[in-house]
Design a protein around this motif. Structure first.
Motif, PDB file in Angstrom:
ATOM      1  N   ASP A  49       0.852  -1.188   0.000  1.00  0.00           N
ATOM      2  CA  ASP A  49       0.000   0.000   0.000  1.00  0.00           C
ATOM      3  C   ASP A  49       0.889   1.239   0.000  1.00  0.00           C
ATOM      4  OD1 ASP A  49      -2.434  -1.468   0.152  1.00  0.00           O
ATOM      5  OD2 ASP A  49      -2.079  -1.756   2.295  1.00  0.00           O
ATOM      6  N   ILE A  50       0.557   2.207  -0.861  1.00  0.00           N
ATOM      7  CA  ILE A  50       1.394   3.381  -1.057  1.00  0.00           C
ATOM      8  C   ILE A  50       0.543   4.641  -0.990  1.00  0.00           C
ATOM      9  CG2 ILE A  50       2.883   4.617  -2.703  1.00  0.00           C
ATOM     10  CD1 ILE A  50       3.695   1.908  -3.829  1.00  0.00           C
ATOM     11  N   SER A  51       1.081   5.687  -0.355  1.00  0.00           N
ATOM     12  CA  SER A  51       0.453   7.010  -0.415  1.00  0.00           C
ATOM     13  C   SER A  51       1.530   8.056  -0.668  1.00  0.00           C
ATOM     14  CB  SER A  51      -0.301   7.328   0.881  1.00  0.00           C
ATOM     15  OG  SER A  51       0.594   7.532   1.955  1.00  0.00           O
ATOM     16  N   LEU A  52       1.160   9.091  -1.422  1.00  0.00           N
ATOM     17  CA  LEU A  52       2.099  10.155  -1.771  1.00  0.00           C
ATOM     18  C   LEU A  52       1.383  11.489  -1.651  1.00  0.00           C
ATOM     19  CD1 LEU A  52       4.875  10.992  -2.847  1.00  0.00           C
ATOM     20  CD2 LEU A  52       4.006  10.633  -5.171  1.00  0.00           C
ATOM     21  N   ASP A  53       1.913  12.356  -0.771  1.00  0.00           N
ATOM     22  CA  ASP A  53       1.322  13.677  -0.549  1.00  0.00           C
ATOM     23  C   ASP A  53       2.080  14.734  -1.331  1.00  0.00           C
ATOM     24  OD1 ASP A  53      -0.815  13.502   1.735  1.00  0.00           O
ATOM     25  OD2 ASP A  53       0.832  12.228   2.404  1.00  0.00           O
ATOM     26  N   ASN A  54       1.325  15.586  -2.041  1.00  0.00           N
ATOM     27  CA  ASN A  54       1.871  16.729  -2.772  1.00  0.00           C
ATOM     28  C   ASN A  54       3.053  16.342  -3.661  1.00  0.00           C
ATOM     29  OD1 ASN A  54      -0.004  18.410  -1.446  1.00  0.00           O
ATOM     30  ND2 ASN A  54       1.386  18.668   0.298  1.00  0.00           N
ATOM     31  N   PRO A  55       2.846  15.447  -4.623  1.00  0.00           N
ATOM     32  CA  PRO A  55       3.955  15.029  -5.485  1.00  0.00           C
ATOM     33  C   PRO A  55       4.463  16.163  -6.371  1.00  0.00           C
ATOM     34  CG  PRO A  55       1.866  14.219  -6.331  1.00  0.00           C
ATOM     35  CD  PRO A  55       1.569  14.805  -4.995  1.00  0.00           C
ATOM     36  N   GLN A  56       5.772  16.227  -6.499  1.00  0.00           N
ATOM     37  CA  GLN A  56       6.414  17.211  -7.371  1.00  0.00           C
ATOM     38  C   GLN A  56       7.548  16.539  -8.129  1.00  0.00           C
ATOM     39  OE1 GLN A  56       8.008  20.746  -5.421  1.00  0.00           O
ATOM     40  NE2 GLN A  56       9.680  20.804  -6.914  1.00  0.00           N
ATOM     41  N   PHE A  57       7.571  16.712  -9.444  1.00  0.00           N
ATOM     42  CA  PHE A  57       8.636  16.173 -10.284  1.00  0.00           C
ATOM     43  C   PHE A  57       9.096  17.269 -11.230  1.00  0.00           C
ATOM     44  CE2 PHE A  57       6.000  12.586  -9.018  1.00  0.00           C
ATOM     45  CZ  PHE A  57       6.958  11.716  -8.496  1.00  0.00           C
ATOM     46  N   LYS A  58      10.400  17.537 -11.137  1.00  0.00           N
ATOM     47  CA  LYS A  58      10.968  18.637 -11.915  1.00  0.00           C
ATOM     48  C   LYS A  58      10.200  19.912 -11.565  1.00  0.00           C
ATOM     49  CE  LYS A  58      14.051  16.151 -14.134  1.00  0.00           C
ATOM     50  NZ  LYS A  58      15.501  16.337 -14.010  1.00  0.00           N
ATOM     51  N   GLY A  59       9.684  20.606 -12.582  1.00  0.00           N
ATOM     52  CA  GLY A  59       8.983  21.863 -12.334  1.00  0.00           C
ATOM     53  C   GLY A  59       7.486  21.730 -12.336  1.00  0.00           C
ATOM     54  N   MET A  60       6.950  20.555 -11.983  1.00  0.00           N
ATOM     55  CA  MET A  60       5.508  20.322 -11.987  1.00  0.00           C
ATOM     56  C   MET A  60       5.071  19.770 -10.635  1.00  0.00           C
ATOM     57  SD  MET A  60       3.279  18.112 -14.721  1.00  0.00           S
ATOM     58  CE  MET A  60       3.896  19.162 -16.046  1.00  0.00           C
ATOM     59  N   ARG A  61       3.950  20.298 -10.102  1.00  0.00           N
ATOM     60  CA  ARG A  61       3.511  19.909  -8.762  1.00  0.00           C
ATOM     61  C   ARG A  61       1.989  19.795  -8.704  1.00  0.00           C
ATOM     62  NH1 ARG A  61       5.174  23.912  -3.993  1.00  0.00           N
ATOM     63  NH2 ARG A  61       3.522  25.209  -4.921  1.00  0.00           N
ATOM     64  N   LEU A  62       1.533  18.845  -7.879  1.00  0.00           N
ATOM     65  CA  LEU A  62       0.116  18.682  -7.575  1.00  0.00           C
ATOM     66  C   LEU A  62      -0.073  18.773  -6.068  1.00  0.00           C
ATOM     67  CD1 LEU A  62      -0.978  15.709  -9.867  1.00  0.00           C
ATOM     68  CD2 LEU A  62      -1.868  18.043  -9.978  1.00  0.00           C
ATOM     69  N   ARG A  63      -0.937  19.664  -5.633  1.00  0.00           N
ATOM     70  CA  ARG A  63      -1.242  19.749  -4.198  1.00  0.00           C
ATOM     71  C   ARG A  63      -2.396  18.812  -3.879  1.00  0.00           C
ATOM     72  NH1 ARG A  63       1.265  23.284  -1.106  1.00  0.00           N
ATOM     73  NH2 ARG A  63       2.479  24.969  -2.043  1.00  0.00           N
ATOM     74  N   GLU A  64      -2.089  17.518  -3.942  1.00  0.00           N
ATOM     75  CA  GLU A  64      -3.074  16.474  -3.747  1.00  0.00           C
ATOM     76  C   GLU A  64      -2.435  15.291  -3.023  1.00  0.00           C
ATOM     77  OE1 GLU A  64      -5.338  17.274  -8.050  1.00  0.00           O
ATOM     78  OE2 GLU A  64      -4.236  15.419  -7.682  1.00  0.00           O
ATOM     79  N   LYS A  65      -3.281  14.421  -2.509  1.00  0.00           N
ATOM     80  CA  LYS A  65      -2.823  13.157  -1.943  1.00  0.00           C
ATOM     81  C   LYS A  65      -3.239  12.031  -2.871  1.00  0.00           C
ATOM     82  CE  LYS A  65      -2.939  10.177   2.155  1.00  0.00           C
ATOM     83  NZ  LYS A  65      -3.366  10.037   3.559  1.00  0.00           N
ATOM     84  N   TRP A  66      -2.277  11.166  -3.200  1.00  0.00           N
ATOM     85  CA  TRP A  66      -2.539  10.013  -4.057  1.00  0.00           C
ATOM     86  C   TRP A  66      -2.288   8.736  -3.260  1.00  0.00           C
ATOM     87  CZ3 TRP A  66      -3.296   9.802  -9.643  1.00  0.00           C
ATOM     88  CH2 TRP A  66      -3.561  11.062 -10.204  1.00  0.00           C
ATOM     89  N   THR A  67      -3.194   7.771  -3.384  1.00  0.00           N
ATOM     90  CA  THR A  67      -3.026   6.488  -2.699  1.00  0.00           C
ATOM     91  C   THR A  67      -3.235   5.357  -3.694  1.00  0.00           C
ATOM     92  OG1 THR A  67      -5.371   6.328  -2.079  1.00  0.00           O
ATOM     93  CG2 THR A  67      -3.886   7.438  -0.523  1.00  0.00           C
ATOM     94  N   GLY A  68      -2.634   4.218  -3.394  1.00  0.00           N
ATOM     95  CA  GLY A  68      -2.795   3.083  -4.290  1.00  0.00           C
ATOM     96  C   GLY A  68      -2.066   1.852  -3.820  1.00  0.00           C
ATOM     97  N   ILE A  69      -1.911   0.896  -4.716  1.00  0.00           N
ATOM     98  CA  ILE A  69      -1.330  -0.410  -4.390  1.00  0.00           C
ATOM     99  C   ILE A  69      -0.348  -0.816  -5.491  1.00  0.00           C
ATOM    100  CG2 ILE A  69      -1.804  -2.871  -4.061  1.00  0.00           C
ATOM    101  CD1 ILE A  69      -4.576  -2.081  -3.044  1.00  0.00           C
TER     102      ILE A  69
END
Length: 268
Positions: A153-173
């Motif tokens: 089980d994985i969760s990721l808060d506010n992912p950012q890669f290079k110059g792009m960002r999402l202010r969201e929480k993502w969860t999954g498997i």
């Protein structure tokens, strides 16, 4: 240490100082300043010791009970990135071994993994990239070493890669079931976001990339691995609420719009 009538026996204490190993399957130097191995006819103990391997700092404890011709390697390890302040990756593992006709037969591995509040930015210097976000993971890895299966089980808060960002929480498997033809599959979805999104990454045998699919507001991004190239297709993909930092500015700003396109690229 010896083998008598199919049973492993030993007695004694081994203290090792300033051990350095390199070569063979070791791409980096494996070293420890001090480790202590204690053995009697009931068990072998590798007392808690610290090891360095490349950018990793590993603290481990190993216990091997000796029971006739069956032994079980029980271990608990904590893994950190050197010179980075973060909670460790905890791995609790068990591997049975059957000694038969003076041959060691490995059984099924059982391991639990747990990672809490890990900052992705800690990997930037190691992977030579720019990322951010808080990663949590918990699950198991088990089965024969030739065909390990897993569910994490994985969760990721506010992912950012290079110059792009999402202010969201993502969860999954993340799952891997080789006997079912699943060589690795990650499915994630945004949680509580004003614009829902889904992501899926699939692998093929050998941990090789196969396909990436991202769905958002009815639009879709597809990236598929071909023999020597990658085919991409973007169809009505909405950029709303995605934040970007365009050089030379370092601050992030929201963008809006829709993207479409298709093509092929290769990595040399």
């Amino acid at each position: 240490i010896g083998l008598k009538k199919g049973q492993l026996t030993c007695n004694g204490n081994l203290l090792i100082d300033n051990l350095n190993l390199k070569g063979g399957i070791l791409k980096n130097k494996l070293s420890t300043k001090k480790t202590n191995i204690k053995c009697d006819n009931k068990k072998i103990l590798l007392k808690k010791s610290n090891w360095l391997y490349g950018p990793l700092n590993v603290s481990t404890f190993v216990r091997i009970p000796l029971n006739n011709n069956r032994i079980n390697i029980d271990s608990f390890s904590q893994i950190n990135l050197k010179d980075v302040d973060h909670k460790p990756l905890n791995i609790n593992a068990s591997l049975p071994i059957l000694i038969k006709n003076r041959e060691a037969l490995l059984g099924d591995l059982k391991a639990n993994v747990d990672l809490k509040s890990f900052p992705l930015s800690a990997t930037n210097s190691v992977l030579n990239t720019s990322s951010s976000g808080i990663l949590n993971a918990n699950g198991y890895i088990q089965g024969p070493l030739s065909g390990l299966k897993s569910r994490i089980d994985i969760s990721l808060d506010n992912p950012q890669f290079k110059g792009m960002r999402l202010r969201e929480k993502w969860t999954g498997i993340f799952s891997r079931m080789p006997e079912d033809g699943n060589w690795g599959n990650l499915k994630m979805a945004s949680q509580g976001a004003s614009i829902p999104g889904e992501l899926e990454i699939s692998l093929v045998e050998g941990w090789k990339f196969n396909k990436l699919v991202i769905n958002r507001l009815g639009g879709e991004i597809n990236l598929i691995s071909k023999a020597k190239s990658f085919k991409w297709d973007i169809n009505n993909f909405r950029l709303d609420r995605i934040e970007v930092a365009i050089p030379p500015e370092k601050s992030f700003k929201r963008i809006f719009g829709e993207v479409q396109g298709k093509g092929v690229f290769s990595l040399n």
